[in-house]
Design a protein around this motif. Structure first.
Motif, PDB file in Angstrom:
ATOM      1  N   ILE A 142     -25.187  61.555 -46.236  1.00 53.46           N
ATOM      2  CA  ILE A 142     -24.291  61.980 -47.308  1.00 53.46           C
ATOM      3  C   ILE A 142     -25.043  62.716 -48.416  1.00 53.46           C
ATOM      4  O   ILE A 142     -24.487  63.562 -49.100  1.00 53.46           O
ATOM      5  N   THR A 143     -26.321  62.412 -48.586  1.00 52.04           N
ATOM      6  CA  THR A 143     -27.095  62.927 -49.708  1.00 52.04           C
ATOM      7  C   THR A 143     -27.072  64.446 -49.797  1.00 52.04           C
ATOM      8  O   THR A 143     -27.071  65.005 -50.892  1.00 52.04           O
ATOM      9  N   GLY A 144     -27.031  65.127 -48.683  1.00 54.56           N
ATOM     10  CA  GLY A 144     -27.019  66.588 -48.708  1.00 54.56           C
ATOM     11  C   GLY A 144     -25.807  67.169 -49.409  1.00 54.56           C
ATOM     12  O   GLY A 144     -25.852  68.291 -49.909  1.00 54.56           O
ATOM     13  N   ALA A 145     -24.715  66.445 -49.475  1.00 48.85           N
ATOM     14  CA  ALA A 145     -23.501  66.958 -50.108  1.00 48.85           C
ATOM     15  C   ALA A 145     -23.623  67.027 -51.618  1.00 48.85           C
ATOM     16  O   ALA A 145     -23.000  67.877 -52.257  1.00 48.85           O
ATOM     17  N   PHE A 146     -24.426  66.143 -52.201  1.00 46.88           N
ATOM     18  CA  PHE A 146     -24.532  66.181 -53.662  1.00 46.88           C
ATOM     19  C   PHE A 146     -25.974  66.244 -54.142  1.00 46.88           C
ATOM     20  O   PHE A 146     -26.272  65.840 -55.260  1.00 46.88           O
ATOM     21  N   ALA A 147     -26.837  66.809 -53.318  1.00 50.87           N
ATOM     22  CA  ALA A 147     -28.218  67.010 -53.751  1.00 50.87           C
ATOM     23  C   ALA A 147     -28.248  67.976 -54.929  1.00 50.87           C
ATOM     24  O   ALA A 147     -27.534  68.977 -54.944  1.00 50.87           O
ATOM     25  N   GLU A 148     -29.036  67.667 -55.927  1.00 48.98           N
ATOM     26  CA  GLU A 148     -29.216  68.448 -57.148  1.00 48.98           C
ATOM     27  C   GLU A 148     -27.960  68.497 -58.023  1.00 48.98           C
ATOM     28  O   GLU A 148     -27.872  69.301 -58.930  1.00 48.98           O
ATOM     29  N   ARG A 149     -26.978  67.673 -57.755  1.00 39.55           N
ATOM     30  CA  ARG A 149     -25.758  67.672 -58.570  1.00 39.55           C
ATOM     31  C   ARG A 149     -25.627  66.430 -59.428  1.00 39.55           C
ATOM     32  O   ARG A 149     -24.966  66.480 -60.460  1.00 39.55           O
ATOM     33  N   ILE A 150     -26.192  65.303 -58.991  1.00 43.60           N
ATOM     34  CA  ILE A 150     -26.084  64.067 -59.758  1.00 43.60           C
ATOM     35  C   ILE A 150     -27.457  63.418 -59.893  1.00 43.60           C
ATOM     36  O   ILE A 150     -28.378  63.738 -59.137  1.00 43.60           O
ATOM     37  N   LYS A 151     -27.562  62.524 -60.857  1.00 38.83           N
ATOM     38  CA  LYS A 151     -28.811  61.792 -61.050  1.00 38.83           C
ATOM     39  C   LYS A 151     -28.934  60.689 -60.002  1.00 38.83           C
ATOM     40  O   LYS A 151     -27.973  60.333 -59.331  1.00 38.83           O
ATOM     41  N   PHE A 152     -30.140  60.130 -59.911  1.00 39.94           N
ATOM     42  CA  PHE A 152     -30.389  59.075 -58.932  1.00 39.94           C
ATOM     43  C   PHE A 152     -29.544  57.841 -59.224  1.00 39.94           C
ATOM     44  O   PHE A 152     -29.087  57.169 -58.302  1.00 39.94           O
ATOM     45  N   SER A 153     -29.316  57.544 -60.496  1.00 39.63           N
ATOM     46  CA  SER A 153     -28.478  56.390 -60.840  1.00 39.63           C
ATOM     47  C   SER A 153     -27.050  56.592 -60.338  1.00 39.63           C
ATOM     48  O   SER A 153     -26.415  55.658 -59.860  1.00 39.63           O
ATOM     49  N   GLY A 154     -26.538  57.811 -60.429  1.00 36.65           N
ATOM     50  CA  GLY A 154     -25.213  58.102 -59.881  1.00 36.65           C
ATOM     51  C   GLY A 154     -25.182  57.986 -58.373  1.00 36.65           C
ATOM     52  O   GLY A 154     -24.189  57.544 -57.788  1.00 36.65           O
ATOM     53  N   PHE A 155     -26.288  58.367 -57.744  1.00 30.54           N
ATOM     54  CA  PHE A 155     -26.418  58.215 -56.293  1.00 30.54           C
ATOM     55  C   PHE A 155     -26.329  56.748 -55.896  1.00 30.54           C
ATOM     56  O   PHE A 155     -25.646  56.381 -54.938  1.00 30.54           O
ATOM     57  N   LEU A 156     -27.019  55.882 -56.642  1.00 30.28           N
ATOM     58  CA  LEU A 156     -26.981  54.449 -56.339  1.00 30.28           C
ATOM     59  C   LEU A 156     -25.600  53.857 -56.562  1.00 30.28           C
ATOM     60  O   LEU A 156     -25.132  53.044 -55.772  1.00 30.28           O
ATOM     61  N   VAL A 157     -24.942  54.280 -57.637  1.00 33.77           N
ATOM     62  CA  VAL A 157     -23.588  53.778 -57.914  1.00 33.77           C
ATOM     63  C   VAL A 157     -22.636  54.171 -56.789  1.00 33.77           C
ATOM     64  O   VAL A 157     -21.735  53.425 -56.433  1.00 33.77           O
ATOM     65  N   PHE A 158     -22.847  55.338 -56.209  1.00 28.07           N
ATOM     66  CA  PHE A 158     -21.977  55.805 -55.133  1.00 28.07           C
ATOM     67  C   PHE A 158     -22.301  55.143 -53.800  1.00 28.07           C
ATOM     68  O   PHE A 158     -21.398  54.788 -53.043  1.00 28.07           O
ATOM     69  N   THR A 159     -23.590  54.962 -53.500  1.00 28.55           N
ATOM     70  CA  THR A 159     -23.960  54.526 -52.158  1.00 28.55           C
ATOM     71  C   THR A 159     -24.055  53.018 -51.971  1.00 28.55           C
ATOM     72  O   THR A 159     -23.862  52.536 -50.861  1.00 28.55           O
ATOM     73  N   LEU A 160     -24.356  52.268 -52.998  1.00 29.70           N
ATOM     74  CA  LEU A 160     -24.481  50.821 -52.803  1.00 29.70           C
ATOM     75  C   LEU A 160     -23.169  50.159 -52.384  1.00 29.70           C
ATOM     76  O   LEU A 160     -23.157  49.353 -51.456  1.00 29.70           O
ATOM     77  N   PRO A 161     -22.050  50.478 -53.014  1.00 29.94           N
ATOM     78  CA  PRO A 161     -20.804  49.859 -52.528  1.00 29.94           C
ATOM     79  C   PRO A 161     -20.290  50.472 -51.227  1.00 29.94           C
ATOM     80  O   PRO A 161     -19.397  49.927 -50.599  1.00 29.94           O
ATOM     81  N   LEU A 162     -20.871  51.582 -50.806  1.00 28.59           N
ATOM     82  CA  LEU A 162     -20.397  52.260 -49.604  1.00 28.59           C
ATOM     83  C   LEU A 162     -20.443  51.359 -48.380  1.00 28.59           C
ATOM     84  O   LEU A 162     -19.529  51.368 -47.563  1.00 28.59           O
ATOM     85  N   GLY A 163     -21.486  50.546 -48.262  1.00 26.79           N
ATOM     86  CA  GLY A 163     -21.634  49.698 -47.093  1.00 26.79           C
ATOM     87  C   GLY A 163     -20.531  48.675 -46.943  1.00 26.79           C
ATOM     88  O   GLY A 163     -19.983  48.476 -45.858  1.00 26.79           O
ATOM     89  N   ASN A 164     -20.184  48.021 -48.016  1.00 28.53           N
ATOM     90  CA  ASN A 164     -19.170  46.972 -47.931  1.00 28.53           C
ATOM     91  C   ASN A 164     -17.749  47.492 -48.083  1.00 28.53           C
ATOM     92  O   ASN A 164     -16.827  46.967 -47.467  1.00 28.53           O
ATOM     93  N   LEU A 165     -17.561  48.501 -48.893  1.00 26.05           N
ATOM     94  CA  LEU A 165     -16.203  48.973 -49.153  1.00 26.05           C
ATOM     95  C   LEU A 165     -15.719  50.027 -48.159  1.00 26.05           C
ATOM     96  O   LEU A 165     -14.528  50.258 -48.051  1.00 26.05           O
ATOM     97  N   HIS A 166     -16.666  50.647 -47.458  1.00 26.51           N
ATOM     98  CA  HIS A 166     -16.248  51.728 -46.582  1.00 26.51           C
ATOM     99  C   HIS A 166     -16.703  51.539 -45.128  1.00 26.51           C
ATOM    100  O   HIS A 166     -15.909  51.684 -44.214  1.00 26.51           O
ATOM    101  N   LEU A 167     -17.968  51.221 -44.913  1.00 26.48           N
ATOM    102  CA  LEU A 167     -18.468  51.167 -43.544  1.00 26.48           C
ATOM    103  C   LEU A 167     -17.919  49.991 -42.744  1.00 26.48           C
ATOM    104  O   LEU A 167     -17.581  50.143 -41.571  1.00 26.48           O
ATOM    105  N   ARG A 168     -17.831  48.839 -43.359  1.00 30.83           N
ATOM    106  CA  ARG A 168     -17.293  47.679 -42.627  1.00 30.83           C
ATOM    107  C   ARG A 168     -15.865  47.904 -42.152  1.00 30.83           C
ATOM    108  O   ARG A 168     -15.562  47.718 -40.972  1.00 30.83           O
ATOM    109  N   PRO A 169     -14.956  48.302 -43.051  1.00 34.39           N
ATOM    110  CA  PRO A 169     -13.587  48.569 -42.568  1.00 34.39           C
ATOM    111  C   PRO A 169     -13.528  49.728 -41.576  1.00 34.39           C
ATOM    112  O   PRO A 169     -12.731  49.694 -40.638  1.00 34.39           O
ATOM    113  N   ALA A 170     -14.369  50.737 -41.766  1.00 35.93           N
ATOM    114  CA  ALA A 170     -14.347  51.869 -40.843  1.00 35.93           C
ATOM    115  C   ALA A 170     -14.759  51.431 -39.442  1.00 35.93           C
ATOM    116  O   ALA A 170     -14.165  51.879 -38.448  1.00 35.93           O
ATOM    117  N   ARG A 171     -15.755  50.576 -39.349  1.00 39.42           N
ATOM    118  CA  ARG A 171     -16.167  50.078 -38.032  1.00 39.42           C
ATOM    119  C   ARG A 171     -15.056  49.243 -37.403  1.00 39.42           C
ATOM    120  O   ARG A 171     -14.765  49.370 -36.223  1.00 39.42           O
TER     121      ARG A 171
END
Length: 100
Positions: free
Chosen positions: A15-44
């Motif tokens: 996913i990182t390639g979609a917003f490279a150079e657009r957001i700070k690393f803290s914004g990256f963490l806010v976006f990706t940390l909940p991704l595993g539980n809120l998105h990947l589990r239900p998607a599987r």
């Protein structure tokens, strides 16, 4: 468990390639940390679990890559649409060494 954790690590990397150079690393963490539980589990579960729509459509995914790539693509598209265009893209020259 570690095999599934590998997918949870690979998905944000895709996913990182979609917003490279657009957001700070803290914004990256806010976006990706909940991704595993809120998105990947239900998607599987919805995609390839018993009664899942991909499985009912006849898809066989023995390794789990289909769910990772579909969820990565959808998440990258959503992030790019929310964040918007890069500032100065096309109008200002890139002055970093990576652009030369």
């Amino acid at each position: 468990m570690i095999y599934q954790l590998m997918f949870a690590i690979i998905t944000p990397a895709l996913i990182t390639g979609a917003f490279a150079e657009r957001i700070k690393f803290s914004g990256f963490l806010v976006f990706t940390l909940p991704l595993g539980n809120l998105h990947l589990r239900p998607a599987r579960a919805l995609g390839l679990g018993v009664g899942g729509w991909l499985r009912n459509a006849g898809a066989l995914d023995f390794a789990g890559g289909t769910v990772v790539h579909i969820s990565s693509g959808v998440s990258a598209l959503a992030a790019a649409l929310v964040i918007g265009k890069r500032r100065g893209f096309g109008s200002e020259p890139c002055r970093r060494t990576i652009c030369r």
